[in-house]
Design a protein around this motif. Sequence first.
Motif, PDB file in Angstrom:
ATOM      1  N   ASN A 146       1.094  -1.146   0.072  1.00  0.00           N
ATOM      2  CA  ASN A 146      -0.502  -0.324   0.297  1.00  0.00           C
ATOM      3  C   ASN A 146       1.122   1.029   0.159  1.00  0.00           C
ATOM      4  N   ARG A 147       1.874   1.270  -0.306  1.00  0.00           N
ATOM      5  CA  ARG A 147       2.709   2.347  -0.474  1.00  0.00           C
ATOM      6  C   ARG A 147       2.398   3.270  -1.337  1.00  0.00           C
ATOM      7  N   HIS A 148       1.692   3.813  -1.328  1.00  0.00           N
ATOM      8  CA  HIS A 148       1.378   4.755  -2.255  1.00  0.00           C
ATOM      9  C   HIS A 148       0.433   5.521  -2.331  1.00  0.00           C
ATOM     10  N   GLU A 149      -0.253   4.935  -1.357  1.00  0.00           N
ATOM     11  CA  GLU A 149      -0.973   5.939  -0.242  1.00  0.00           C
ATOM     12  C   GLU A 149      -0.835   5.708   1.478  1.00  0.00           C
ATOM     13  N   HIS A 150      -1.589   4.148   1.542  1.00  0.00           N
ATOM     14  CA  HIS A 150      -1.832   4.635   3.197  1.00  0.00           C
ATOM     15  C   HIS A 150      -0.331   3.567   3.646  1.00  0.00           C
ATOM     16  N   HIS A 151       0.463   4.270   3.096  1.00  0.00           N
ATOM     17  CA  HIS A 151       2.003   2.971   3.921  1.00  0.00           C
ATOM     18  C   HIS A 151       1.823   3.148   5.360  1.00  0.00           C
ATOM     19  N   LEU A 152       1.313   4.079   6.160  1.00  0.00           N
ATOM     20  CA  LEU A 152       1.833   4.055   7.830  1.00  0.00           C
ATOM     21  C   LEU A 152       0.197   2.963   8.692  1.00  0.00           C
ATOM     22  N   VAL A 153      -0.343   2.729   8.049  1.00  0.00           N
ATOM     23  CA  VAL A 153      -1.381   1.552   8.969  1.00  0.00           C
ATOM     24  C   VAL A 153      -0.840   1.354  10.087  1.00  0.00           C
ATOM     25  N   GLY A 154      -1.526   2.086  10.827  1.00  0.00           N
ATOM     26  CA  GLY A 154      -0.957   1.567  12.637  1.00  0.00           C
ATOM     27  C   GLY A 154      -0.345   1.986  13.145  1.00  0.00           C
ATOM     28  N   SER A 155       0.794   3.515  12.317  1.00  0.00           N
ATOM     29  CA  SER A 155       1.002   3.853  12.709  1.00  0.00           C
ATOM     30  C   SER A 155       0.448   5.372  13.879  1.00  0.00           C
ATOM     31  N   LYS A 156      -0.422   4.812  14.535  1.00  0.00           N
ATOM     32  CA  LYS A 156      -0.352   5.237  15.368  1.00  0.00           C
ATOM     33  C   LYS A 156      -0.929   4.643  16.784  1.00  0.00           C
ATOM     34  N   THR A 157      -0.184   3.095  16.805  1.00  0.00           N
ATOM     35  CA  THR A 157      -0.594   3.228  17.469  1.00  0.00           C
ATOM     36  C   THR A 157       1.369   1.988  17.704  1.00  0.00           C
ATOM     37  N   ASP A 158       0.785   0.636  19.032  1.00  0.00           N
ATOM     38  CA  ASP A 158       1.998   0.426  18.764  1.00  0.00           C
ATOM     39  C   ASP A 158       1.631  -1.807  18.388  1.00  0.00           C
ATOM     40  N   GLY A 159       2.477  -2.761  18.117  1.00  0.00           N
ATOM     41  CA  GLY A 159       2.194  -3.738  17.248  1.00  0.00           C
ATOM     42  C   GLY A 159       1.130  -4.399  18.531  1.00  0.00           C
ATOM     43  N   MET A 160       1.068  -4.395  19.844  1.00  0.00           N
ATOM     44  CA  MET A 160       0.207  -4.688  20.780  1.00  0.00           C
ATOM     45  C   MET A 160      -1.039  -3.910  20.724  1.00  0.00           C
ATOM     46  N   GLY A 161      -1.301  -3.179  20.340  1.00  0.00           N
ATOM     47  CA  GLY A 161      -2.595  -2.677  19.387  1.00  0.00           C
ATOM     48  C   GLY A 161      -2.929  -2.479  18.659  1.00  0.00           C
ATOM     49  N   ILE A 162      -1.853  -3.519  17.759  1.00  0.00           N
ATOM     50  CA  ILE A 162      -2.785  -3.669  16.366  1.00  0.00           C
ATOM     51  C   ILE A 162      -2.961  -5.189  16.484  1.00  0.00           C
ATOM     52  N   ILE A 163      -2.172  -5.745  17.388  1.00  0.00           N
ATOM     53  CA  ILE A 163      -2.861  -7.789  17.537  1.00  0.00           C
ATOM     54  C   ILE A 163      -3.510  -7.320  18.509  1.00  0.00           C
ATOM     55  N   GLY A 164      -4.316  -6.100  19.198  1.00  0.00           N
ATOM     56  CA  GLY A 164      -5.275  -6.353  20.406  1.00  0.00           C
ATOM     57  C   GLY A 164      -6.910  -6.104  18.942  1.00  0.00           C
ATOM     58  N   GLU A 165      -6.394  -5.289  17.991  1.00  0.00           N
ATOM     59  CA  GLU A 165      -7.549  -5.445  17.310  1.00  0.00           C
ATOM     60  C   GLU A 165      -7.651  -6.577  16.378  1.00  0.00           C
ATOM     61  N   VAL A 166      -6.720  -7.615  16.242  1.00  0.00           N
ATOM     62  CA  VAL A 166      -6.484  -8.514  15.163  1.00  0.00           C
ATOM     63  C   VAL A 166      -7.251  -9.847  16.799  1.00  0.00           C
ATOM     64  N   LYS A 167      -7.096  -9.075  17.360  1.00  0.00           N
ATOM     65  CA  LYS A 167      -8.329 -10.163  18.754  1.00  0.00           C
ATOM     66  C   LYS A 167      -9.312  -9.810  18.985  1.00  0.00           C
ATOM     67  N   LYS A 168     -10.035  -8.739  18.462  1.00  0.00           N
ATOM     68  CA  LYS A 168     -10.916  -7.986  19.146  1.00  0.00           C
ATOM     69  C   LYS A 168     -11.947  -9.028  16.991  1.00  0.00           C
ATOM     70  N   ALA A 169     -11.448  -9.074  16.236  1.00  0.00           N
ATOM     71  CA  ALA A 169     -11.855  -9.778  14.774  1.00  0.00           C
ATOM     72  C   ALA A 169     -12.401 -10.925  14.699  1.00  0.00           C
ATOM     73  N   CYS A 170     -11.074 -11.653  15.730  1.00  0.00           N
ATOM     74  CA  CYS A 170     -11.226 -13.086  16.059  1.00  0.00           C
ATOM     75  C   CYS A 170     -12.298 -13.588  17.044  1.00  0.00           C
ATOM     76  N   ALA A 171     -12.425 -12.574  17.785  1.00  0.00           N
ATOM     77  CA  ALA A 171     -13.518 -12.381  19.084  1.00  0.00           C
ATOM     78  C   ALA A 171     -14.987 -13.219  18.366  1.00  0.00           C
ATOM     79  N   GLU A 172     -14.840 -11.960  17.446  1.00  0.00           N
ATOM     80  CA  GLU A 172     -16.544 -12.121  16.602  1.00  0.00           C
ATOM     81  C   GLU A 172     -16.209 -13.345  15.240  1.00  0.00           C
ATOM     82  N   ALA A 173     -15.256 -13.693  14.958  1.00  0.00           N
ATOM     83  CA  ALA A 173     -15.324 -15.269  14.413  1.00  0.00           C
ATOM     84  C   ALA A 173     -14.221 -16.026  14.954  1.00  0.00           C
ATOM     85  N   PRO A 174     -14.756 -16.737  15.724  1.00  0.00           N
ATOM     86  CA  PRO A 174     -13.232 -17.119  16.497  1.00  0.00           C
ATOM     87  C   PRO A 174     -12.442 -18.624  14.881  1.00  0.00           C
TER      88      PRO A 174
END
Length: 116
Positions: A60-88
Motif C-alpha cells: 500500500n506504499r503509494h497511499e496509506h503506507h503507515l497504517v497502524g503507526s498511531k499505535t504499537d504492535g500490541m495495539g495492532i494485535i489487540g485489534e486482530v483479537k477483536k476481529a477474532c472474538a467475533e468469528a473464532p
Amino acid sequence: MRKIAIVTALLLATTGAQAQEYRVNGKGNDSCATWLSSPAQENAGSHWLLGMWTGLNVLNRHEHHLVGSKTDGMGIIGEVKKACAEAPSQLLVNAVLEAYLLIEKREYPDTLPTKP
C-alpha cells in the motif's frame, strides 16, 4: 489502494474450507481459535500477523503506507483479537485484513471510499 482492495476481496470471500485463490504461508492458515489456544501459538501467530501487516503497508506504499503507526504492535494485535472474538473459526489472515482495513479507515477517514 486498488491492490489492497483486490487482495482483500479475494481473501475475505473465501474460508479455509473452500478452494483458495491465493497462497497463505505459515500461521495465517490457522483459525483464530487455534492462534489463541496457547501462549506458544499466540506468540507465533502474533509474529506472523505483524509481518503480514508490514507487507500490507509495503503493498500500500503509494497511499496509506503507515497504517497502524498511531499505535504499537500490541495495539495492532489487540485489534486482530477483536476481529477474532467475533468469528473464532475464521482464518487468522482474514482477521488481520479486517483489522487492517478498520485501522486504515480510522486513520485515513477522508480518503477512503465509503459504502453507499
